[in-house]
Motif scaffolding. Structure first.
Motif, PDB file in Angstrom:
ATOM      1  N   LEU A 147     115.555  45.734   6.078  1.00 50.21           N
ATOM      2  CA  LEU A 147     114.992  45.236   7.339  1.00 50.21           C
ATOM      3  C   LEU A 147     115.647  43.923   7.764  1.00 50.21           C
ATOM      4  O   LEU A 147     115.844  43.674   8.962  1.00 50.21           O
ATOM      5  CB  LEU A 147     113.478  45.044   7.183  1.00 50.21           C
ATOM      6  CG  LEU A 147     112.647  46.324   7.014  1.00 50.21           C
ATOM      7  CD1 LEU A 147     111.182  45.975   6.802  1.00 50.21           C
ATOM      8  CD2 LEU A 147     112.808  47.234   8.236  1.00 50.21           C
ATOM      9  N   THR A 148     115.987  43.089   6.793  1.00 50.83           N
ATOM     10  CA  THR A 148     116.671  41.829   7.113  1.00 50.83           C
ATOM     11  C   THR A 148     118.029  42.095   7.751  1.00 50.83           C
ATOM     12  O   THR A 148     118.414  41.444   8.732  1.00 50.83           O
ATOM     13  CB  THR A 148     116.846  40.990   5.833  1.00 50.83           C
ATOM     14  OG1 THR A 148     115.555  40.699   5.280  1.00 50.83           O
ATOM     15  CG2 THR A 148     117.570  39.688   6.142  1.00 50.83           C
ATOM     16  N   ILE A 149     118.742  43.051   7.203  1.00 52.67           N
ATOM     17  CA  ILE A 149     120.059  43.397   7.773  1.00 52.67           C
ATOM     18  C   ILE A 149     119.899  43.903   9.199  1.00 52.67           C
ATOM     19  O   ILE A 149     120.641  43.500  10.118  1.00 52.67           O
ATOM     20  CB  ILE A 149     120.750  44.452   6.894  1.00 52.67           C
ATOM     21  CG1 ILE A 149     121.065  43.855   5.516  1.00 52.67           C
ATOM     22  CG2 ILE A 149     122.016  44.966   7.561  1.00 52.67           C
ATOM     23  CD1 ILE A 149     121.624  44.862   4.528  1.00 52.67           C
ATOM     24  N   LEU A 150     118.916  44.785   9.419  1.00 51.89           N
ATOM     25  CA  LEU A 150     118.698  45.323  10.763  1.00 51.89           C
ATOM     26  C   LEU A 150     118.301  44.220  11.735  1.00 51.89           C
ATOM     27  O   LEU A 150     118.757  44.205  12.894  1.00 51.89           O
ATOM     28  CB  LEU A 150     117.618  46.407  10.712  1.00 51.89           C
ATOM     29  CG  LEU A 150     117.963  47.685   9.939  1.00 51.89           C
ATOM     30  CD1 LEU A 150     116.763  48.624   9.915  1.00 51.89           C
ATOM     31  CD2 LEU A 150     119.169  48.388  10.569  1.00 51.89           C
ATOM     32  N   ARG A 151     117.456  43.308  11.278  1.00 49.94           N
ATOM     33  CA  ARG A 151     117.012  42.226  12.158  1.00 49.94           C
ATOM     34  C   ARG A 151     118.177  41.320  12.545  1.00 49.94           C
ATOM     35  O   ARG A 151     118.300  40.892  13.697  1.00 49.94           O
ATOM     36  CB  ARG A 151     115.913  41.409  11.464  1.00 49.94           C
ATOM     37  CG  ARG A 151     115.316  40.333  12.383  1.00 49.94           C
ATOM     38  CD  ARG A 151     114.241  39.519  11.709  1.00 49.94           C
ATOM     39  NE  ARG A 151     114.788  38.683  10.645  1.00 49.94           N
ATOM     40  CZ  ARG A 151     114.547  38.868   9.361  1.00 49.94           C
ATOM     41  NH1 ARG A 151     113.768  39.871   8.965  1.00 49.94           N
ATOM     42  NH2 ARG A 151     115.071  38.058   8.461  1.00 49.94           N
ATOM     43  N   GLU A 152     119.051  41.019  11.581  1.00 50.57           N
ATOM     44  CA  GLU A 152     120.193  40.150  11.869  1.00 50.57           C
ATOM     45  C   GLU A 152     121.147  40.789  12.871  1.00 50.57           C
ATOM     46  O   GLU A 152     121.800  40.106  13.653  1.00 50.57           O
ATOM     47  CB  GLU A 152     120.928  39.805  10.575  1.00 50.57           C
ATOM     48  CG  GLU A 152     120.134  38.921   9.620  1.00 50.57           C
ATOM     49  CD  GLU A 152     119.823  37.566  10.235  1.00 50.57           C
ATOM     50  OE1 GLU A 152     120.628  37.071  11.048  1.00 50.57           O
ATOM     51  OE2 GLU A 152     118.753  37.006   9.903  1.00 50.57           O
ATOM     52  N   PHE A 153     121.239  42.110  12.849  1.00 48.64           N
ATOM     53  CA  PHE A 153     122.093  42.793  13.822  1.00 48.64           C
ATOM     54  C   PHE A 153     121.345  43.127  15.104  1.00 48.64           C
ATOM     55  O   PHE A 153     121.851  43.862  15.949  1.00 48.64           O
ATOM     56  CB  PHE A 153     122.651  44.083  13.207  1.00 48.64           C
ATOM     57  CG  PHE A 153     123.838  43.841  12.322  1.00 48.64           C
ATOM     58  CD1 PHE A 153     125.085  43.565  12.864  1.00 48.64           C
ATOM     59  CD2 PHE A 153     123.711  43.877  10.938  1.00 48.64           C
ATOM     60  CE1 PHE A 153     126.185  43.344  12.046  1.00 48.64           C
ATOM     61  CE2 PHE A 153     124.804  43.664  10.112  1.00 48.64           C
ATOM     62  CZ  PHE A 153     126.049  43.389  10.667  1.00 48.64           C
ATOM     63  N   ASN A 154     120.097  42.600  15.214  1.00 49.08           N
ATOM     64  CA  ASN A 154     119.294  42.777  16.420  1.00 49.08           C
ATOM     65  C   ASN A 154     119.043  44.249  16.738  1.00 49.08           C
ATOM     66  O   ASN A 154     119.060  44.671  17.895  1.00 49.08           O
ATOM     67  CB  ASN A 154     119.980  42.098  17.616  1.00 49.08           C
ATOM     68  CG  ASN A 154     118.992  41.805  18.743  1.00 49.08           C
ATOM     69  OD1 ASN A 154     117.789  41.635  18.471  1.00 49.08           O
ATOM     70  ND2 ASN A 154     119.482  41.764  19.970  1.00 49.08           N
ATOM     71  N   VAL A 155     118.810  45.023  15.689  1.00 47.44           N
ATOM     72  CA  VAL A 155     118.505  46.445  15.868  1.00 47.44           C
ATOM     73  C   VAL A 155     117.016  46.577  16.141  1.00 47.44           C
ATOM     74  O   VAL A 155     116.180  46.084  15.372  1.00 47.44           O
ATOM     75  CB  VAL A 155     118.882  47.245  14.612  1.00 47.44           C
ATOM     76  CG1 VAL A 155     118.455  48.707  14.764  1.00 47.44           C
ATOM     77  CG2 VAL A 155     120.382  47.160  14.360  1.00 47.44           C
ATOM     78  N   SER A 156     116.659  47.251  17.214  1.00 42.74           N
ATOM     79  CA  SER A 156     115.255  47.455  17.560  1.00 42.74           C
ATOM     80  C   SER A 156     114.666  48.530  16.661  1.00 42.74           C
ATOM     81  O   SER A 156     115.228  49.625  16.535  1.00 42.74           O
ATOM     82  CB  SER A 156     115.133  47.874  19.029  1.00 42.74           C
ATOM     83  OG  SER A 156     113.778  48.148  19.342  1.00 42.74           O
ATOM     84  N   LEU A 157     113.532  48.197  16.052  1.00 42.16           N
ATOM     85  CA  LEU A 157     112.932  49.139  15.111  1.00 42.16           C
ATOM     86  C   LEU A 157     112.135  50.242  15.797  1.00 42.16           C
ATOM     87  O   LEU A 157     111.872  51.275  15.200  1.00 42.16           O
ATOM     88  CB  LEU A 157     112.013  48.391  14.136  1.00 42.16           C
ATOM     89  CG  LEU A 157     112.703  47.371  13.215  1.00 42.16           C
ATOM     90  CD1 LEU A 157     111.665  46.730  12.300  1.00 42.16           C
ATOM     91  CD2 LEU A 157     113.788  48.052  12.392  1.00 42.16           C
ATOM     92  N   GLY A 158     111.737  50.019  17.072  1.00 45.64           N
ATOM     93  CA  GLY A 158     110.946  51.030  17.769  1.00 45.64           C
ATOM     94  C   GLY A 158     111.667  52.359  17.883  1.00 45.64           C
ATOM     95  O   GLY A 158     111.177  53.391  17.413  1.00 45.64           O
ATOM     96  N   PRO A 159     112.851  52.388  18.528  1.00 49.38           N
ATOM     97  CA  PRO A 159     113.585  53.658  18.610  1.00 49.38           C
ATOM     98  C   PRO A 159     113.946  54.213  17.237  1.00 49.38           C
ATOM     99  O   PRO A 159     113.975  55.426  17.043  1.00 49.38           O
ATOM    100  CB  PRO A 159     114.844  53.265  19.399  1.00 49.38           C
ATOM    101  CG  PRO A 159     114.464  52.044  20.146  1.00 49.38           C
ATOM    102  CD  PRO A 159     113.507  51.310  19.271  1.00 49.38           C
ATOM    103  N   LEU A 160     114.187  53.326  16.276  1.00 49.94           N
ATOM    104  CA  LEU A 160     114.539  53.787  14.937  1.00 49.94           C
ATOM    105  C   LEU A 160     113.368  54.523  14.299  1.00 49.94           C
ATOM    106  O   LEU A 160     113.545  55.584  13.685  1.00 49.94           O
ATOM    107  CB  LEU A 160     114.958  52.590  14.074  1.00 49.94           C
ATOM    108  CG  LEU A 160     115.514  52.915  12.687  1.00 49.94           C
ATOM    109  CD1 LEU A 160     116.794  53.720  12.794  1.00 49.94           C
ATOM    110  CD2 LEU A 160     115.753  51.631  11.899  1.00 49.94           C
ATOM    111  N   VAL A 161     112.173  53.943  14.462  1.00 55.02           N
ATOM    112  CA  VAL A 161     110.985  54.595  13.904  1.00 55.02           C
ATOM    113  C   VAL A 161     110.733  55.926  14.604  1.00 55.02           C
ATOM    114  O   VAL A 161     110.384  56.929  13.978  1.00 55.02           O
ATOM    115  CB  VAL A 161     109.757  53.668  14.032  1.00 55.02           C
ATOM    116  CG1 VAL A 161     108.473  54.411  13.664  1.00 55.02           C
ATOM    117  CG2 VAL A 161     109.941  52.442  13.151  1.00 55.02           C
TER     118      VAL A 161
END
Length: 282
Positions: free
Chosen positions: A76-90
């Motif tokens: 999750l830290t890696i995704l957050r640093e790359f500004n990946v939105s978790l909504g579409p991912l979920v």
């Protein structure tokens, strides 16, 4: 600025901290789990021993969950640093989960079965069990228990990995009490009453000696003749023991009974030896 040199430095520091925390958590959890497993291995059959085995099981399961969460936080830290939105991912994961649901039925079954094994306390780490599974009977000592699998160390050293969903019947030999059973073969011509007196005399003596005194729950007893053949009569001796010491008591009883009947001159018929290569059904 994103992806600048300063950003990469900040990113590397954040990831390094997350990975370091996950590694430390994994090492600490692994150390404690191994420590509790060693304690469970040496635990007896009393209340304290059962408590240790139960605690080892719970610590192992909780430790596994903590390690998974720690490494999930790294992701999750890696995704957050790359500004990946978790909504579409979920959402995508949910759609993919529906598509993969039919293929994951076995995994779900194993996990649910493992949950009930733990909640119902069917067995714990350190217990000696017989598991009737899809692949046949698996017997040995439980070395590891997770929500998906049970690892059983068999008597010959083989480590069997059993999916929890494949377990149909559990026979736990480390709960309650055990019964040592020894069948004594003597010649048909021997006086059964005399043999009984010799055996009862020996059993009375053994009840106050180690390892019998600490392992027996009741004094051993002679049940009597349970089988008669052309050459032998079989007299059965039983003893109620602490569950995990049943096999030890059986071995010691056989050894002491064999020595005593030889000392008293009680005849024992020879065991028939089948010729090598003979057909068992002939």
């Amino acid at each position: 600025m994103r992806y600048s040199a300063d950003w990469w430095i900040t990113f590397a520091i954040a990831i390094a901290i997350s990975v370091a925390i996950a590694i430390v958590v994994s090492l600490v959890v692994g150390r404690y789990v191994r420590r509790y497993r060693r304690r469970a291995k040496d635990a007896g059959d009393d209340a304290e021993g059962r408590r240790r085995r139960r605690l080892t099981t719970v610590v192992g399961l909780a430790g596994g969950i903590v390690v998974v969460v720690a490494w999930l936080m790294v992701g999750l830290t890696i995704l957050r640093e790359f500004n990946v939105s978790l909504g579409p991912l979920v959402l995508s994961a949910g759609i993919a989960g529906v598509a993969l649901g039919f293929g994951a039925q076995t995994l779900v079954r194993d996990t649910i079965s493992g949950l009930f094994i733990v909640l119902e306390r069917q067995y714990d780490i350190g217990d000696v069990v017989d598991l009737e599974t899809d692949g046949g009977l698996v017997s040995g000592t439980v070395e590891e228990l997770s929500l998906r699998i049970t690892s059983v160390r068999q008597f010959d050293g083989t480590l069997s990995i059993v999916p929890n969903g494949a377990v149909h019947v559990v026979r736990n030999k480390t709960r309650g009490w055990g019964r040592a059973i020894v069948d004594v073969r003597v010649a048909v011509s021997e006086d059964t009453a005399r043999v009984r007196v010799v055996l009862e005399e020996l059993l009375e003596q053994l009840s106050s000696e180690e390892p019998f005194e600490s392992a027996l729950r009741k004094n051993p007893e002679v049940l009597g003749v349970v089988q008669v053949t052309d050459a032998a009569q079989v007299i059965r001796v039983v003893a109620e023991t602490e569950p995990s010491r049943r096999w030890e008591i059986e071995r010691d009883l056989r050894e002491r009974i064999t020595a005593r009947i030889a000392e008293r001159g009680i005849r024992v018929p020879p065991v028939p030896i089948q010729p090598r290569g003979a057909d068992p059904g002939a």
